[in-house]
Design a protein around this motif. Structure first.
Motif, PDB file in Angstrom:
ATOM      1  N   THR A 116     -21.982  21.125  14.707  1.00 52.89           N
ATOM      2  CA  THR A 116     -21.753  19.991  14.324  1.00 52.89           C
ATOM      3  C   THR A 116     -21.427  19.147  15.713  1.00 52.89           C
ATOM      4  O   THR A 116     -21.128  19.691  16.614  1.00 52.89           O
ATOM      5  N   CYS A 118     -19.207  16.980  15.921  1.00 52.47           N
ATOM      6  CA  CYS A 118     -17.994  16.508  15.589  1.00 52.47           C
ATOM      7  C   CYS A 118     -17.211  17.215  16.600  1.00 52.47           C
ATOM      8  O   CYS A 118     -17.276  18.579  17.038  1.00 52.47           O
ATOM      9  N   TRP A 119     -15.780  16.640  16.867  1.00 54.41           N
ATOM     10  CA  TRP A 119     -14.861  17.607  17.633  1.00 54.41           C
ATOM     11  C   TRP A 119     -14.526  18.598  16.620  1.00 54.41           C
ATOM     12  O   TRP A 119     -14.474  18.390  15.552  1.00 54.41           O
ATOM     13  N   ARG A 120     -14.009  19.751  17.083  1.00 51.46           N
ATOM     14  CA  ARG A 120     -13.606  20.880  16.584  1.00 51.46           C
ATOM     15  C   ARG A 120     -12.566  20.686  15.519  1.00 51.46           C
ATOM     16  O   ARG A 120     -12.578  20.876  14.078  1.00 51.46           O
ATOM     17  N   GLU A 121     -11.451  19.825  15.957  1.00 57.88           N
ATOM     18  CA  GLU A 121     -10.251  19.753  15.189  1.00 57.88           C
ATOM     19  C   GLU A 121     -10.739  18.620  13.889  1.00 57.88           C
ATOM     20  O   GLU A 121     -10.526  18.940  12.831  1.00 57.88           O
ATOM     21  N   ALA A 123     -13.614  18.368  12.567  1.00 53.46           N
ATOM     22  CA  ALA A 123     -14.705  19.024  11.814  1.00 53.46           C
ATOM     23  C   ALA A 123     -13.716  20.176  10.764  1.00 53.46           C
ATOM     24  O   ALA A 123     -14.209  20.090   9.581  1.00 53.46           O
ATOM     25  N   LEU A 124     -12.939  20.797  11.268  1.00 54.04           N
ATOM     26  CA  LEU A 124     -12.277  21.701  10.396  1.00 54.04           C
ATOM     27  C   LEU A 124     -11.419  20.858   9.530  1.00 54.04           C
ATOM     28  O   LEU A 124     -11.135  21.251   8.159  1.00 54.04           O
ATOM     29  N   ALA A 139     -19.265  29.055  14.509  1.00 52.68           N
ATOM     30  CA  ALA A 139     -19.389  27.548  14.519  1.00 52.68           C
ATOM     31  C   ALA A 139     -19.408  26.865  15.917  1.00 52.68           C
ATOM     32  O   ALA A 139     -18.742  27.450  16.887  1.00 52.68           O
ATOM     33  N   ALA A 140     -20.164  25.867  16.127  1.00 50.44           N
ATOM     34  CA  ALA A 140     -20.444  25.308  17.391  1.00 50.44           C
ATOM     35  C   ALA A 140     -19.967  23.798  17.087  1.00 50.44           C
ATOM     36  O   ALA A 140     -20.370  23.207  16.421  1.00 50.44           O
ATOM     37  N   TYR A 141     -19.219  23.165  18.037  1.00 55.09           N
ATOM     38  CA  TYR A 141     -18.776  21.955  18.053  1.00 55.09           C
ATOM     39  C   TYR A 141     -18.873  21.019  19.187  1.00 55.09           C
ATOM     40  O   TYR A 141     -19.644  21.434  20.130  1.00 55.09           O
ATOM     41  N   GLU A 143     -17.351  20.125  21.627  1.00 52.20           N
ATOM     42  CA  GLU A 143     -16.522  20.839  22.908  1.00 52.20           C
ATOM     43  C   GLU A 143     -17.622  21.852  23.582  1.00 52.20           C
ATOM     44  O   GLU A 143     -17.349  22.165  24.635  1.00 52.20           O
ATOM     45  N   ASP A 144     -18.623  21.962  22.674  1.00 50.49           N
ATOM     46  CA  ASP A 144     -19.401  23.209  23.337  1.00 50.49           C
ATOM     47  C   ASP A 144     -20.858  22.490  23.906  1.00 50.49           C
ATOM     48  O   ASP A 144     -21.565  23.239  24.317  1.00 50.49           O
TER      49      ASP A 144
END
Length: 240
Positions: A116, A118-121, A123-124, A139-141, A143-144
């Protein structure tokens, strides 16, 4: 083994609108940035990281400082939480998404991953709100990587490591945006679109051969995953 990589906003969760609204409002509140272009497909990289970087460079001629980025992210998460508390329906899953994700995960010849922009936080948060469990799923966000390509490649790398494989026989990217189609084409990944009406028409116009409205018909999902092809070249007609 084959790999199905799922996007989140507009694909697993019906959160495009609330995400866009909170993103724009957070930039205004946290960083005093207003009057931004919300045609995300026009940005060099359609990811939270790429969009934020581009906006700061355009407005200030520089990258965001870590404190500015942290302030924006915190404001964004707070606004998403407030929206969920006031209207949980704006965080609904795309019909059948949770069950379908877990069923594909249990298929003997399929592995699943999340990729995604989206930022990880955030997204979760949206996945929890939609009651979609991705525990144990690579999962990759945002930040990746700045680009969708980097994020999808990160998801593939994580998946190869988790499943202890050297390669996948087939990789299917599943998404709802024009940028998802274009990214799949650039990476030579096969693609399955998610959308209905004009959204589905735009995906087809962008080169997607297979598009589903939602995940309610599991047999259709599996059939389309197996039939998915690399997107063809985008047609010239411009859908608005």
């Amino acid at each position: 083994m084959k790999l199905a990589i799922f996007d989140i906003d507009g694909t697993l969760t019906n959160t495009n609108d609330v995400d866009n609204e909170c993103f724009v409002k957070s930039l205004a509140e946290a960083n005093a940035i207003t009057e931004i272009d919300t045609d995300w497909a026009a940005y060099p990289h359609t990811t939270d990281s790429g969009i934020t970087l581009h906006i700061f460079q355009e407005k200030f001629g520089r990258n965001p400082e870590e404190t500015e980025l942290s302030k924006f992210k915190c404001c964004f998460i707070d606004m998403l939480n407030e929206q969920y508390q006031s209207n949980s329906l704006s965080f609904a899953e795309i019909a059948g998404a949770s069950i379908a994700l877990n069923r594909v995960k249990r298929e003997s010849d399929w592995a699943v991953a999340i990729a995604t922009g989206c930022w990880r936080e955030s997204a979760l948060l949206k996945l929890r709100a939609a009651k979609i469990d991705i525990d144990g799923i690579p999962a990759a966000y945002a930040e990746d990587g700045l680009s969708r390509e980097e994020i999808l490649q990160a998801a593939v790398s994580q998946s190869l490591e988790q499943y202890q494989l050297g390669s996948f026989r087939k990789i299917v990217s599943i998404g709802d945006g024009l940028w998802d189609v274009r990214t799949a084409r650039r990476l030579n990944f096969t693609f399955l679109g998610v959308g209905c009406g004009e959204s589905a028409a735009m995906l087809h116009q962008a080169g997607a051969r297979h598009v589903i409205e939602n995940f309610a018909d599991y047999d259709q999902l599996v059939r389309f995953l197996n039939e998915a092809e690399v997107p063809t070249q985008e047609c010239s007609k411009d859908f608005k």
